[in-house]
Motif scaffolding. Structure first.
Motif, PDB file in Angstrom:
ATOM      1  N   ASP A  41       0.831  -1.206   0.000  1.00 34.82           N
ATOM      2  CA  ASP A  41       0.000   0.000   0.000  1.00 34.82           C
ATOM      3  C   ASP A  41       0.866   1.256   0.000  1.00 34.82           C
ATOM      4  OD1 ASP A  41      -2.227  -1.600   0.095  1.00 34.82           O
ATOM      5  OD2 ASP A  41      -2.550  -1.351   2.250  1.00 34.82           O
ATOM      6  N   GLN A  42       0.385   2.284  -0.669  1.00 32.53           N
ATOM      7  CA  GLN A  42       1.062   3.578  -0.644  1.00 32.53           C
ATOM      8  C   GLN A  42       0.487   4.510   0.409  1.00 32.53           C
ATOM      9  OE1 GLN A  42       1.273   5.394  -4.534  1.00 32.53           O
ATOM     10  NE2 GLN A  42       3.021   4.126  -5.111  1.00 32.53           N
ATOM     11  N   SER A  43      -0.743   4.252   0.828  1.00 30.50           N
ATOM     12  CA  SER A  43      -1.399   5.094   1.822  1.00 30.50           C
ATOM     13  C   SER A  43      -1.516   4.346   3.149  1.00 30.50           C
ATOM     14  CB  SER A  43      -2.796   5.499   1.340  1.00 30.50           C
ATOM     15  OG  SER A  43      -2.720   6.219   0.128  1.00 30.50           O
ATOM     16  N   PRO A  44      -1.082   4.932   4.247  1.00 26.55           N
ATOM     17  CA  PRO A  44      -1.185   4.270   5.553  1.00 26.55           C
ATOM     18  C   PRO A  44      -2.608   4.331   6.102  1.00 26.55           C
ATOM     19  CG  PRO A  44      -0.225   6.430   5.819  1.00 26.55           C
ATOM     20  CD  PRO A  44      -0.388   6.231   4.341  1.00 26.55           C
ATOM     21  N   VAL A  45      -2.883   3.462   7.067  1.00 22.81           N
ATOM     22  CA  VAL A  45      -4.177   3.464   7.741  1.00 22.81           C
ATOM     23  C   VAL A  45      -4.063   4.006   9.162  1.00 22.81           C
ATOM     24  CG1 VAL A  45      -5.162   1.612   6.361  1.00 22.81           C
ATOM     25  CG2 VAL A  45      -3.831   1.041   8.411  1.00 22.81           C
ATOM     26  N   LEU A  46      -2.841   4.228   9.620  1.00 29.40           N
ATOM     27  CA  LEU A  46      -2.605   4.706  10.983  1.00 29.40           C
ATOM     28  C   LEU A  46      -1.351   5.570  10.990  1.00 29.40           C
ATOM     29  CD1 LEU A  46      -3.139   4.549  14.112  1.00 29.40           C
ATOM     30  CD2 LEU A  46      -1.684   2.503  14.113  1.00 29.40           C
ATOM     31  N   ILE A  47      -1.406   6.668  11.711  1.00 31.76           N
ATOM     32  CA  ILE A  47      -0.243   7.538  11.896  1.00 31.76           C
ATOM     33  C   ILE A  47       0.081   7.602  13.384  1.00 31.76           C
ATOM     34  CG2 ILE A  47       0.756   9.828  11.576  1.00 31.76           C
ATOM     35  CD1 ILE A  47       0.176   8.449   8.965  1.00 31.76           C
ATOM     36  N   LEU A  48       1.318   7.294  13.737  1.00 28.10           N
ATOM     37  CA  LEU A  48       1.811   7.485  15.094  1.00 28.10           C
ATOM     38  C   LEU A  48       2.549   8.818  15.136  1.00 28.10           C
ATOM     39  CD1 LEU A  48       3.217   3.903  15.854  1.00 28.10           C
ATOM     40  CD2 LEU A  48       0.887   4.773  16.193  1.00 28.10           C
ATOM     41  N   TRP A  49       2.044   9.753  15.911  1.00 25.34           N
ATOM     42  CA  TRP A  49       2.636  11.080  16.037  1.00 25.34           C
ATOM     43  C   TRP A  49       3.483  11.139  17.302  1.00 25.34           C
ATOM     44  CZ3 TRP A  49       1.928  15.150  12.577  1.00 25.34           C
ATOM     45  CH2 TRP A  49       0.931  14.991  11.619  1.00 25.34           C
ATOM     46  N   PHE A  50       4.636  11.799  17.208  1.00 23.96           N
ATOM     47  CA  PHE A  50       5.534  11.954  18.352  1.00 23.96           C
ATOM     48  C   PHE A  50       5.869  13.439  18.506  1.00 23.96           C
ATOM     49  CE2 PHE A  50       5.914   7.677  16.865  1.00 23.96           C
ATOM     50  CZ  PHE A  50       6.006   6.920  18.024  1.00 23.96           C
ATOM     51  N   PHE A  51       5.691  13.924  19.734  1.00 29.27           N
ATOM     52  CA  PHE A  51       5.907  15.344  19.990  1.00 29.27           C
ATOM     53  C   PHE A  51       6.884  15.531  21.150  1.00 29.27           C
ATOM     54  CE2 PHE A  51       1.558  15.053  18.234  1.00 29.27           C
ATOM     55  CZ  PHE A  51       1.783  15.762  17.060  1.00 29.27           C
ATOM     56  N   ASP A  52       7.679  16.567  21.048  1.00 25.52           N
ATOM     57  CA  ASP A  52       8.743  16.840  22.015  1.00 25.52           C
ATOM     58  C   ASP A  52       8.266  17.890  23.010  1.00 25.52           C
ATOM     59  OD1 ASP A  52      11.147  17.527  23.326  1.00 25.52           O
ATOM     60  OD2 ASP A  52      12.314  16.925  21.569  1.00 25.52           O
ATOM     61  N   SER A  53       8.039  17.450  24.262  1.00 22.35           N
ATOM     62  CA  SER A  53       7.567  18.364  25.300  1.00 22.35           C
ATOM     63  C   SER A  53       8.709  19.077  26.021  1.00 22.35           C
ATOM     64  CB  SER A  53       6.688  17.621  26.304  1.00 22.35           C
ATOM     65  OG  SER A  53       7.337  16.469  26.803  1.00 22.35           O
ATOM     66  N   ARG A  54       9.944  18.822  25.601  1.00 25.86           N
ATOM     67  CA  ARG A  54      11.129  19.533  26.083  1.00 25.86           C
ATOM     68  C   ARG A  54      11.295  19.384  27.592  1.00 25.86           C
ATOM     69  NH1 ARG A  54      10.543  25.390  23.732  1.00 25.86           N
ATOM     70  NH2 ARG A  54       8.475  25.172  24.656  1.00 25.86           N
ATOM     71  N   GLY A  55      11.520  20.460  28.306  1.00 21.53           N
ATOM     72  CA  GLY A  55      11.809  20.396  29.729  1.00 21.53           C
ATOM     73  C   GLY A  55      13.266  20.116  29.999  1.00 21.53           C
ATOM     74  N   GLY A  56      13.628  20.066  31.273  1.00 23.53           N
ATOM     75  CA  GLY A  56      15.018  19.876  31.655  1.00 23.53           C
ATOM     76  C   GLY A  56      15.758  21.194  31.692  1.00 23.53           C
ATOM     77  N   VAL A  57      17.067  21.127  31.516  1.00 20.57           N
ATOM     78  CA  VAL A  57      17.900  22.322  31.590  1.00 20.57           C
ATOM     79  C   VAL A  57      18.974  22.283  30.508  1.00 20.57           C
ATOM     80  CG1 VAL A  57      17.555  22.593  34.076  1.00 20.57           C
ATOM     81  CG2 VAL A  57      19.504  21.277  33.233  1.00 20.57           C
ATOM     82  N   LYS A  58      19.426  23.458  30.128  1.00 18.14           N
ATOM     83  CA  LYS A  58      20.609  23.577  29.259  1.00 18.14           C
ATOM     84  C   LYS A  58      21.874  23.591  30.105  1.00 18.14           C
ATOM     85  CE  LYS A  58      18.329  26.979  27.222  1.00 18.14           C
ATOM     86  NZ  LYS A  58      17.988  28.171  26.399  1.00 18.14           N
ATOM     87  N   THR A  59      21.786  24.287  31.213  1.00 18.46           N
ATOM     88  CA  THR A  59      22.818  24.240  32.254  1.00 18.46           C
ATOM     89  C   THR A  59      22.067  24.106  33.572  1.00 18.46           C
ATOM     90  OG1 THR A  59      22.880  26.614  32.680  1.00 18.46           O
ATOM     91  CG2 THR A  59      24.266  25.785  30.881  1.00 18.46           C
ATOM     92  N   SER A  60      22.767  24.002  34.652  1.00 20.76           N
ATOM     93  CA  SER A  60      22.107  23.815  35.943  1.00 20.76           C
ATOM     94  C   SER A  60      21.215  24.984  36.326  1.00 20.76           C
ATOM     95  CB  SER A  60      23.150  23.574  37.027  1.00 20.76           C
ATOM     96  OG  SER A  60      24.040  24.680  37.107  1.00 20.76           O
ATOM     97  N   THR A  61      21.406  26.134  35.695  1.00 15.48           N
ATOM     98  CA  THR A  61      20.614  27.315  36.049  1.00 15.48           C
ATOM     99  C   THR A  61      19.820  27.867  34.873  1.00 15.48           C
ATOM    100  OG1 THR A  61      22.519  28.758  35.594  1.00 15.48           O
ATOM    101  CG2 THR A  61      22.231  27.979  37.864  1.00 15.48           C
ATOM    102  N   ASP A  62      19.722  27.119  33.775  1.00 21.11           N
ATOM    103  CA  ASP A  62      19.076  27.617  32.559  1.00 21.11           C
ATOM    104  C   ASP A  62      18.007  26.624  32.121  1.00 21.11           C
ATOM    105  OD1 ASP A  62      18.445  29.083  30.355  1.00 21.11           O
ATOM    106  OD2 ASP A  62      20.300  28.684  29.261  1.00 21.11           O
ATOM    107  N   PRO A  63      16.775  26.699  32.667  1.00 21.56           N
ATOM    108  CA  PRO A  63      15.753  25.709  32.366  1.00 21.56           C
ATOM    109  C   PRO A  63      15.208  25.826  30.948  1.00 21.56           C
ATOM    110  CG  PRO A  63      14.844  27.468  33.706  1.00 21.56           C
ATOM    111  CD  PRO A  63      16.323  27.708  33.640  1.00 21.56           C
TER     112      PRO A  63
END
Length: 380
Positions: free
Chosen positions: A179-201
């Motif tokens: 098939d060329q057309s899917p019947v289901l799409i699994l979407w993935f999204f990035d909710s981020r969070g965490g820190v870049k450094t210990s003081t930079d959320p």
């Protein structure tokens, strides 16, 4: 010559820097070099969802590596007994603030090894503990991609996802490989969070830039495959959306079975800043069976948001790393009994020893009709 449609760079995982023109009728497939993921010949498809593995804790003593091995044992057992057609790891693969920077990405090798050994295709989303001074979402994704062709995780195109949020993508699931057309799409999204450094959320919600991307991707899909109503969908995002908080205040333990032992808002969760994204998701993605999150280790219930008519589900805490207040480890299963996108999806919590709990069917009647709890792992 046929008219051309504009294919966004996201279809190629953000490799290109300019849009490409593809003739109408050309197959839209973001994984041209990988096998298509398909339903079984009997029309069923099972997704097993792991969450919050938290590898890499206390690498300087015996405790940490023992917990990682316990998590590996759980993954191996679940894959062997459930035999899923696809697997998802829904965030917090690594406790990035607790491990060593010089070898943090090698933890990904340990995590994906069971899926490679079991020949199970899989995807990951990233969580707040995957963005720390010792690790980033992008580093994890690139490491995973380098290890196996079974990984369907990819990076969003440049400019999509905001700061430290590159893990936005979709995976097509087909009825058959021809098939060329899917019947289901699994979407993935990035909710981020965490820190870049210990003081930079880093903000802990899906960036507003993802809203326009969802709209453009779904238009592209309709151009290539026809109306969105012809496909089903499930979305995965690690940190729960802000719509989950009011749902928790009105749970019915009979209609919404499952553990409810983490109060939302005690830790990070998406705030109303994610409204632009969620409006775009619910407006453009049709037959959305559920939005599935991890993050809150003590919750594994499902409930319907009536404003948007979308079901939200929590995962089950899978890993031996991360906080635990005596909860049993396990996974959430999603079982599609038909490729028909209007047919409800069965879902249940499977604990490590095989015990089944919180079994419901996500259809138009949920939560009006309670599904009987099976006494053992169902034979499907």
């Amino acid at each position: 010559m046929q008219l051309a449609i504009l294919v966004l760079v996201s279809v190629l995982g953000g490799v290109a820097s300019t849009p490409l023109q593809v003739p109408l009728g050309t197959e839209l497939n973001p994984y041209p070099t990988k096998p298509k993921v398909t339903f079984k010949e009997d029309g069923t498809f099972k997704v097993t969802v792991f969450s919050d593995l938290h590898f890499g804790e206390n690498p300087w003593d015996d405790w940490g590596p023992v917990q990682d091995q316990n998590s590996i044992n759980l993954i191996n057992r679940v894959l062997a007994e459930e035999k899923p057609d696809y697997a998802v790891i829904n965030g917090d693969l690594v406790t990035g603030e607790n491990t060593f920077k010089e070898n943090a990405t090698t933890l990904i090798d340990q995590i994906v090894a069971p899926f490679i050994n079991a020949s199970v295709p899989f995807s990951t989303s990233q969580g707040n503990h995957d963005n720390q001074a010792n690790i980033t979402h992008e580093e994890e994704i690139l490491r995973e991609q380098s290890l196996t062709e079974l990984s369907y995780t990819r990076l969003a195109p440049p400019g999509i996802g905001g700061d430290h949020g590159p893990g936005n993508y979709w995976v097509p699931i087909y009825r058959s490989a021809n098939d060329q057309s899917p019947v289901l799409i699994l979407w993935f999204f990035d909710s981020r969070g965490g820190v870049k450094t210990s003081t930079d959320p880093v903000p802990d919600w899906v960036d507003a830039s993802v809203a326009g991307w969802v709209e453009s991707e779904t238009k592209l899909m309709e151009s290539a495959w026809g109306p969105a109503s012809e496909r089903g969908a499930v979305a995965f995002v690690h940190i729960p959306p802000h719509i989950a908080k009011p749902l928790q205040d009105n749970l019915d333990s009979t209609k919404n079975p499952g553990d409810n032992e983490d109060y939302l808002g005690d830790g990070s969760m998406q705030n109303p800043a994610d409204t632009t994204f969620w409006d775009a998701l619910t407006l453009n993605v049709k037959n959305l069976h559920a939005v599935v999150s991890g993050h809150d280790h003590g919750n594994n219930w499902c409930a319907r948001n009536t404003d948007k008519n979308v079901v939200f589900c929590f995962n089950k805490h899978s890993g031996y790393g991360g906080y635990n207040r005596g909860w049993v480890h396990g996974v959430r299963n999603l079982f599609f009994t038909s490729p028909d996108p209007t047919v409800g999806v069965k879902t249940w919590i499977r604990e490590e020893d095989g015990t089944v709990k919180a079994s419901v069917t996500l259809d138009s009647n949920y939560v009006l009709v309670l599904q009987a709890l099976p006494r053992a792992v169902p034979v499907l």
